[in-house]
Design a protein around this motif. Structure first.
Motif, PDB file in Angstrom:
ATOM      1  N   ARG A 136      70.883  49.046  50.811  1.00 62.76           N
ATOM      2  CA  ARG A 136      70.051  49.660  50.135  1.00 62.76           C
ATOM      3  C   ARG A 136      69.801  50.958  51.286  1.00 62.76           C
ATOM      4  O   ARG A 136      69.472  50.690  52.246  1.00 62.76           O
ATOM      5  N   LEU A 137      70.089  52.043  50.786  1.00 63.02           N
ATOM      6  CA  LEU A 137      69.893  53.354  51.576  1.00 63.02           C
ATOM      7  C   LEU A 137      69.104  54.127  51.130  1.00 63.02           C
ATOM      8  O   LEU A 137      68.754  54.346  49.888  1.00 63.02           O
ATOM      9  N   PRO A 138      68.236  54.947  52.043  1.00 62.80           N
ATOM     10  CA  PRO A 138      67.258  55.937  51.700  1.00 62.80           C
ATOM     11  C   PRO A 138      67.930  57.204  50.828  1.00 62.80           C
ATOM     12  O   PRO A 138      68.978  57.447  51.044  1.00 62.80           O
ATOM     13  N   LEU A 139      67.185  57.461  49.873  1.00 65.53           N
ATOM     14  CA  LEU A 139      67.745  58.598  48.969  1.00 65.53           C
ATOM     15  C   LEU A 139      66.825  59.770  49.094  1.00 65.53           C
ATOM     16  O   LEU A 139      65.665  59.746  48.891  1.00 65.53           O
ATOM     17  N   ILE A 140      67.509  60.982  49.522  1.00 66.11           N
ATOM     18  CA  ILE A 140      66.740  62.322  49.499  1.00 66.11           C
ATOM     19  C   ILE A 140      67.022  63.258  48.404  1.00 66.11           C
ATOM     20  O   ILE A 140      68.389  63.304  48.122  1.00 66.11           O
ATOM     21  N   SER A 141      65.941  63.636  47.927  1.00 69.61           N
ATOM     22  CA  SER A 141      66.271  65.049  46.943  1.00 69.61           C
ATOM     23  C   SER A 141      66.354  66.179  47.806  1.00 69.61           C
ATOM     24  O   SER A 141      65.479  66.645  48.470  1.00 69.61           O
ATOM     25  N   ALA A 142      67.949  66.748  47.991  1.00 70.34           N
ATOM     26  CA  ALA A 142      67.894  68.057  48.838  1.00 70.34           C
ATOM     27  C   ALA A 142      67.331  69.028  48.355  1.00 70.34           C
ATOM     28  O   ALA A 142      67.631  69.638  47.200  1.00 70.34           O
ATOM     29  N   THR A 143      66.806  70.031  49.169  1.00 70.02           N
ATOM     30  CA  THR A 143      66.336  71.307  48.866  1.00 70.02           C
ATOM     31  C   THR A 143      66.930  72.122  49.600  1.00 70.02           C
ATOM     32  O   THR A 143      67.469  73.487  49.064  1.00 70.02           O
ATOM     33  N   THR A 144      67.476  71.887  50.908  1.00 69.17           N
ATOM     34  CA  THR A 144      68.314  72.734  51.641  1.00 69.17           C
ATOM     35  C   THR A 144      69.451  71.969  52.458  1.00 69.17           C
ATOM     36  O   THR A 144      69.147  70.730  53.013  1.00 69.17           O
ATOM     37  N   ILE A 145      70.696  72.421  52.240  1.00 69.80           N
ATOM     38  CA  ILE A 145      71.944  71.776  52.684  1.00 69.80           C
ATOM     39  C   ILE A 145      72.346  72.803  53.658  1.00 69.80           C
ATOM     40  O   ILE A 145      72.796  73.915  53.492  1.00 69.80           O
ATOM     41  N   TYR A 146      72.862  72.140  54.940  1.00 74.72           N
ATOM     42  CA  TYR A 146      73.387  73.176  56.143  1.00 74.72           C
ATOM     43  C   TYR A 146      74.666  72.603  56.438  1.00 74.72           C
ATOM     44  O   TYR A 146      74.609  71.428  56.948  1.00 74.72           O
ATOM     45  N   ARG A 147      75.986  73.027  56.019  1.00 79.01           N
ATOM     46  CA  ARG A 147      77.161  72.537  56.713  1.00 79.01           C
ATOM     47  C   ARG A 147      77.361  73.244  57.904  1.00 79.01           C
ATOM     48  O   ARG A 147      77.672  74.446  58.121  1.00 79.01           O
ATOM     49  N   TRP A 148      77.585  72.570  59.062  1.00 78.55           N
ATOM     50  CA  TRP A 148      77.844  72.965  60.254  1.00 78.55           C
ATOM     51  C   TRP A 148      79.143  73.584  60.526  1.00 78.55           C
ATOM     52  O   TRP A 148      80.120  72.694  60.196  1.00 78.55           O
ATOM     53  N   PRO A 149      79.505  74.636  60.937  1.00 72.33           N
ATOM     54  CA  PRO A 149      80.942  75.089  61.145  1.00 72.33           C
ATOM     55  C   PRO A 149      81.654  74.546  62.238  1.00 72.33           C
ATOM     56  O   PRO A 149      81.209  74.319  63.242  1.00 72.33           O
ATOM     57  N   VAL A 150      82.818  74.558  62.216  1.00 71.34           N
ATOM     58  CA  VAL A 150      83.801  73.945  63.417  1.00 71.34           C
ATOM     59  C   VAL A 150      84.599  75.236  63.976  1.00 71.34           C
ATOM     60  O   VAL A 150      85.175  75.681  63.192  1.00 71.34           O
ATOM     61  N   TYR A 151      84.256  75.320  65.223  1.00 75.75           N
ATOM     62  CA  TYR A 151      84.840  76.575  65.773  1.00 75.75           C
ATOM     63  C   TYR A 151      86.058  76.294  66.336  1.00 75.75           C
ATOM     64  O   TYR A 151      86.412  75.540  67.000  1.00 75.75           O
ATOM     65  N   GLU A 152      87.327  77.006  65.996  1.00 78.38           N
ATOM     66  CA  GLU A 152      88.594  76.938  66.562  1.00 78.38           C
ATOM     67  C   GLU A 152      88.909  78.041  67.601  1.00 78.38           C
ATOM     68  O   GLU A 152      88.698  79.044  66.952  1.00 78.38           O
ATOM     69  N   CYS A 153      89.652  77.610  68.731  1.00 80.63           N
ATOM     70  CA  CYS A 153      90.217  78.961  69.425  1.00 80.63           C
ATOM     71  C   CYS A 153      91.506  78.656  69.433  1.00 80.63           C
ATOM     72  O   CYS A 153      92.064  77.513  69.446  1.00 80.63           O
ATOM     73  N   ASP A 154      92.047  79.878  69.744  1.00 81.47           N
ATOM     74  CA  ASP A 154      93.467  79.904  70.401  1.00 81.47           C
ATOM     75  C   ASP A 154      93.692  79.434  71.528  1.00 81.47           C
ATOM     76  O   ASP A 154      92.953  80.163  72.462  1.00 81.47           O
ATOM     77  N   SER A 155      94.083  78.403  71.621  1.00 84.01           N
ATOM     78  CA  SER A 155      93.931  77.771  73.265  1.00 84.01           C
ATOM     79  C   SER A 155      94.798  78.391  74.344  1.00 84.01           C
ATOM     80  O   SER A 155      94.500  78.330  75.223  1.00 84.01           O
ATOM     81  N   ARG A 156      95.612  79.547  73.886  1.00 85.61           N
ATOM     82  CA  ARG A 156      96.313  80.490  74.837  1.00 85.61           C
ATOM     83  C   ARG A 156      95.276  81.451  75.599  1.00 85.61           C
ATOM     84  O   ARG A 156      95.503  81.836  76.704  1.00 85.61           O
ATOM     85  N   TYR A 157      94.088  81.657  74.717  1.00 85.18           N
ATOM     86  CA  TYR A 157      93.038  82.753  75.366  1.00 85.18           C
ATOM     87  C   TYR A 157      91.631  82.191  75.318  1.00 85.18           C
ATOM     88  O   TYR A 157      90.591  82.614  74.792  1.00 85.18           O
ATOM     89  N   ASP A 158      91.621  80.487  75.919  1.00 81.50           N
ATOM     90  CA  ASP A 158      90.397  80.216  75.866  1.00 81.50           C
ATOM     91  C   ASP A 158      89.334  80.532  77.023  1.00 81.50           C
ATOM     92  O   ASP A 158      88.433  79.861  77.371  1.00 81.50           O
ATOM     93  N   GLY A 159      89.834  81.498  77.932  1.00 81.42           N
ATOM     94  CA  GLY A 159      88.997  82.127  78.853  1.00 81.42           C
ATOM     95  C   GLY A 159      89.138  81.632  80.266  1.00 81.42           C
ATOM     96  O   GLY A 159      88.713  81.931  81.205  1.00 81.42           O
TER      97      GLY A 159
END
Length: 179
Positions: free
Chosen positions: A127-150
């Protein structure tokens, strides 16, 4: 110096784009542990929870998403380096494309706790809690070119030890995804 300015600008831009419901917890914030112990007692209470998507089910008029719960940090992002506490399901009237909301995507949801729902995980019925969603935010995944990682990158320097073939050694790690 330009590198630090770019990082600061990106961080400020990322914080500015967060929806208010994700950035700020509800005034009477209910924890996942409290809700699990007494779902009926907290019915219709506002919640802000997050974690990692485990399953997306699209029905004719709504979408249900099962999420592996993780505690949230100060800006509402799931802290996946901490232990998870369980699972929850959120329901939305929107169509969430399973190609975009894929398994292992970090997500934060704000909405109302409307009860619980029975789900099968492996061969166990839960039995899992059920939420009626009003706001959904998908977190971005940042990708770097490893040759220029600073680290050790100098476009005018092409000698050892920093330049080795097509990338800058020993600091660059080809194929690594940064978060």
């Amino acid at each position: 110096m330009k590198r630090y300015l770019l990082i600061i600008c990106l961080l400020l831009n990322a914080c500015a784009n967060l929806p208010t419901a994700i950035k700020n917890p509800p005034s009477n914030d209910i924890s996942y542990t409290q809700a699990i112990q007494n779902v009926a007692g907290y019915k219709d209470a506002p919640v802000r929870w997050g974690g990692i998507i485990t399953d997306v089910e699209n029905e004719q008029n709504f979408t249900q998403v099962q999420v592996l719960y993780y505690p949230l940090d100060w800006e509402g992002e799931p802290e996946t380096d901490k232990p998870n506490a369980g699972r929850f399901v959120f329901k939305t009237q929107e169509f969430l494309d399973p190609a975009v909301y894929t398994k292992n995507t970090e997500i934060t949801v704000a909405g109302t706790l409307i009860g619980d729902i029975e789900r099968t995980v492996g061969k166990k019925v839960m039995r899992l809690p059920l939420i009626s969603a009003t706001t959904i935010y998908r977190w971005p995944v940042y990708e770097c070119d490893s040759r220029y990682d600073g680290y050790g990158y100098n476009p005018y320097y092409t000698g050892y030890p920093y330049y080795w073939g097509d990338y800058y050694w020993p600091f660059a790690r080809p194929g690594v995804r940064y978060r």
